[in-house]
Write a protein that holds these residues in place. Structure first.
Motif, PDB file in Angstrom:
ATOM      1  N   SER A 194     -71.828  11.790-136.773  1.00  0.00           N
ATOM      2  CA  SER A 194     -70.792  11.989-137.791  1.00  0.00           C
ATOM      3  C   SER A 194     -70.815  13.457-138.208  1.00  0.00           C
ATOM      4  N   VAL A 195     -69.647  14.073-138.266  1.00  0.00           N
ATOM      5  CA  VAL A 195     -69.516  15.478-138.663  1.00  0.00           C
ATOM      6  C   VAL A 195     -68.599  15.549-139.876  1.00  0.00           C
ATOM      7  N   THR A 196     -69.060  16.181-140.946  1.00  0.00           N
ATOM      8  CA  THR A 196     -68.250  16.234-142.173  1.00  0.00           C
ATOM      9  C   THR A 196     -66.982  17.067-141.956  1.00  0.00           C
ATOM     10  N   TRP A 197     -65.867  16.564-142.483  1.00  0.00           N
ATOM     11  CA  TRP A 197     -64.619  17.329-142.446  1.00  0.00           C
ATOM     12  C   TRP A 197     -64.751  18.593-143.289  1.00  0.00           C
ATOM     13  N   ALA A 198     -65.420  18.473-144.432  1.00  0.00           N
ATOM     14  CA  ALA A 198     -65.578  19.595-145.360  1.00  0.00           C
ATOM     15  C   ALA A 198     -66.845  20.381-145.023  1.00  0.00           C
ATOM     16  N   VAL A 199     -66.906  21.616-145.465  1.00  0.00           N
ATOM     17  CA  VAL A 199     -68.103  22.445-145.298  1.00  0.00           C
ATOM     18  C   VAL A 199     -69.292  21.716-145.932  1.00  0.00           C
ATOM     19  N   PRO A 200     -70.389  21.529-145.191  1.00  0.00           N
ATOM     20  CA  PRO A 200     -71.482  20.679-145.688  1.00  0.00           C
ATOM     21  C   PRO A 200     -72.212  21.211-146.921  1.00  0.00           C
ATOM     22  N   VAL A 201     -72.091  22.512-147.222  1.00  0.00           N
ATOM     23  CA  VAL A 201     -72.770  23.044-148.410  1.00  0.00           C
ATOM     24  C   VAL A 201     -71.800  23.245-149.576  1.00  0.00           C
ATOM     25  N   SER A 202     -70.567  22.758-149.404  1.00  0.00           N
ATOM     26  CA  SER A 202     -69.558  22.934-150.456  1.00  0.00           C
ATOM     27  C   SER A 202     -69.401  21.655-151.268  1.00  0.00           C
TER      28      SER A 202
END
Length: 263
Positions: free
Chosen positions: A145-153
């Motif tokens: 699974s890859v987050t659509w949003a920046v992972p640190v945001s």
């Protein structure tokens, strides 16, 4: 010159008599499937790598136990998720990346060094009077699974623009004496999985991602000459426990998003 110790002579004959009648290795000839059903993550499922072998084990003259099975190690990993001008997240194996090890175990994390302990191994307990013939098999694929949003945001706005993945593996068929740890390599297979996905985050969910080349994977190589197994492929940690998720911004210092389970 004759064999002075009949026990060691029998052991040598036994080792040399273990044979592989047939070995098969393939990657399913289908493209990677993409799943955009979640508003939080993009998921993809790669085709399966599959290996199977029919092995013939001669009678075991002594009270000893042999395990025949598959051992797998990752020798190269590129796994980048790009977020436009913001930067990228990257799953990394630090020791492999730094060249400290040649390959890292891809064991299930429980049954070291084996890839698994169901269809992946077979145990033969001696003494036996008859030869044993059996099949062992394994399969492997990626389903992350890859987050659509920046992972640190803290924002949940989709920024994902592309995914790049390129991993190489070596898979060995091995027979091991559990008492002496003697190991006989019977077969070596090399395979690779490559993936490219382009993403337009401004499009509606379900219409964002598009699979790039290659749509079909290279088929595995069954080597005619076996390769030695690196020590790091036989011990902890395995790749899943050693990997770390980094955030590498276009500007600024890299951040650890998910630390390794095993340091």
């Amino acid at each position: 010159m004759g064999c002075i110790q009949s026990i060691s002579c029998k052991s040598k004959v036994f080792r040399e008599s273990i044979s592989v009648i047939e070995v098969k290795a393939s990657i399913d000839p289908i493209p990677t499937s993409i799943d955009e059903s979640s508003s939080v993550v993009l998921r993809y499922r790669t085709p399966h790598f599959r290996a199977s072998a029919q092995v013939l084990v001669p009678p075991i003259p002594k009270k000893e136990t042999w395990i025949v099975g598959w051992i797998q190690a990752c020798s190269h990993m590129e796994f980048y998720n790009h977020y436009g001008e913001q930067g990228m997240s990257s799953w990394e194996l630090p020791d492999l990346l730094d060249g400290k090890i040649q390959a890292i175990s891809d064991s299930d994390g429980v049954n070291y060094p084996w890839y698994g302990n169901t269809t992946e191994t077979c145990t033969i307990v001696g003494p036996t009077k008859k030869e044993s013939k059996f099949n062992i098999s394994m399969n492997d694929n990626f389903y992350p699974s890859v987050t659509w949003a920046v992972p640190v945001s803290e924002s949940n706005v989709a920024k994902l623009t592309s995914i790049h993945r390129d991993q190489s593996f070596t898979t060995w068929l091995v027979a091991t004496n559990t008492a002496t740890n003697e190991m006989v390599t019977l077969q070596t297979i090399k395979w690779r999985m490559r993936l490219g996905i382009e993403v337009n985050p401004s499009r509606p969910l379900g219409q964002r991602a598009k699979l790039q080349e290659p749509s079909a994977q290279e088929q595995p190589q069954v080597l005619s000459k076996n390769e030695p197994i690196p020590p790091s492929a036989l011990v902890k940690p395995n790749a899943n426990d050693a990997q770390v998720l980094m955030w590498r911004p276009k500007d600024g210092q890299p951040l650890v998003v998910i630390p390794p389970k095993h340091r």
